[in-house]
Design an enzyme around this catalytic site. Sequence first.
Site, mmCIF file in Angstrom:
data_model
loop_
_atom_site.group_PDB
_atom_site.id
_atom_site.type_symbol
_atom_site.label_atom_id
_atom_site.label_comp_id
_atom_site.label_asym_id
_atom_site.label_seq_id
_atom_site.Cartn_x
_atom_site.Cartn_y
_atom_site.Cartn_z
ATOM 1 C CG HIS A 119 143.917 -8.516 -58.959
ATOM 2 N ND1 HIS A 119 142.561 -8.659 -59.236
ATOM 3 C CD2 HIS A 119 144.506 -8.263 -60.149
ATOM 4 C CE1 HIS A 119 142.359 -8.501 -60.521
ATOM 5 N NE2 HIS A 119 143.518 -8.249 -61.102
HETATM 6 P P1 TYD Z 1 138.449 -11.363 -60.270
HETATM 7 O O1 TYD Z 1 139.862 -11.359 -60.716
HETATM 8 O O2 TYD Z 1 138.190 -11.608 -58.818
HETATM 9 O O3 TYD Z 1 137.712 -10.028 -60.717
HETATM 10 P P2 TYD Z 1 138.052 -8.516 -60.326
HETATM 11 O O4 TYD Z 1 139.481 -8.494 -59.886
HETATM 12 O O5 TYD Z 1 137.824 -7.724 -61.567
HETATM 13 O O6 TYD Z 1 137.120 -8.042 -59.278
HETATM 14 O O7 TYD Z 1 137.684 -12.439 -61.148
HETATM 15 C C1 TYD Z 1 136.350 -12.828 -60.866
HETATM 16 C C2 TYD Z 1 136.216 -14.314 -61.152
HETATM 17 O O8 TYD Z 1 136.397 -14.563 -62.544
HETATM 18 C C3 TYD Z 1 137.236 -15.145 -60.406
HETATM 19 O O9 TYD Z 1 136.576 -16.314 -59.930
HETATM 20 C C4 TYD Z 1 138.237 -15.532 -61.466
HETATM 21 C C5 TYD Z 1 137.401 -15.526 -62.741
HETATM 22 N N1 TYD Z 1 138.157 -15.188 -63.960
HETATM 23 C C6 TYD Z 1 138.339 -16.153 -64.939
HETATM 24 O O10 TYD Z 1 137.901 -17.311 -64.805
HETATM 25 N N2 TYD Z 1 139.010 -15.816 -66.075
HETATM 26 C C7 TYD Z 1 139.505 -14.566 -66.265
HETATM 27 O O11 TYD Z 1 140.129 -14.288 -67.340
HETATM 28 C C8 TYD Z 1 139.339 -13.581 -65.250
HETATM 29 C C9 TYD Z 1 139.885 -12.178 -65.411
HETATM 30 C C10 TYD Z 1 138.650 -13.932 -64.106
#
Ligand code: TYD
Length: 138
Positions: free
Chosen positions: A56
């Site tokens: 992302h």
């Molecule tokens: P995500 O951004 O999809 O993880 P990555 O990009 O590392 O694979 O985040 C995973 C889940 O965690 C998503 O449901 C959003 C949640 N999240 C939070 O609630 N707070 C945060 O600070 C972060 C980074 C993610």
Amino acid sequence: MNRSSVYDCSVIELDCHSSDRRGNMSVVENGKSIPFDVRRVYYLYDVPGGVERGGHAHRSLYQLIIAVSGSFSVTLDDGKLKRTVFLNRPNRGLLVVPGLWRTIEDFSSGAVCMVLASSEYDEEDYIRDYGSFLNLKN
Ligand code: TYD
């Protein structure tokens, strides 16, 4: 965000307090080590081999990514150029500016990826679709 490039990111050497007998300690301090104030810390751990995280971009978030344990690779993409940075030292952090697509992969066993972020979690700040990201950049 549409102007940022992979070359706006840099590896920052963090303050390291070493002692032969007592081990090491690294410090990140607002206003000294990094060009933003830390508002949130999160960390990835127990990531199975072969898994890719991230995938992302952020509209306005600054991040410092640190391999506090083990190693992994961060790939930065500004829509034109890609750059991969291997992190494997707890006294080194990769500064990631807004407007870059980033993925994190090749996690070693026991790796912990700590992210210091410039603001609270806000889903509105995310761009999760690569095509939309390219449209915004070009
Ligand atoms: P995500 O951004 O999809 O993880 P990555 O990009 O590392 O694979 O985040 C995973 C889940 O965690 C998503 O449901 C959003 C949640 N999240 C939070 O609630 N707070 C945060 O600070 C972060 C980074 C993610």
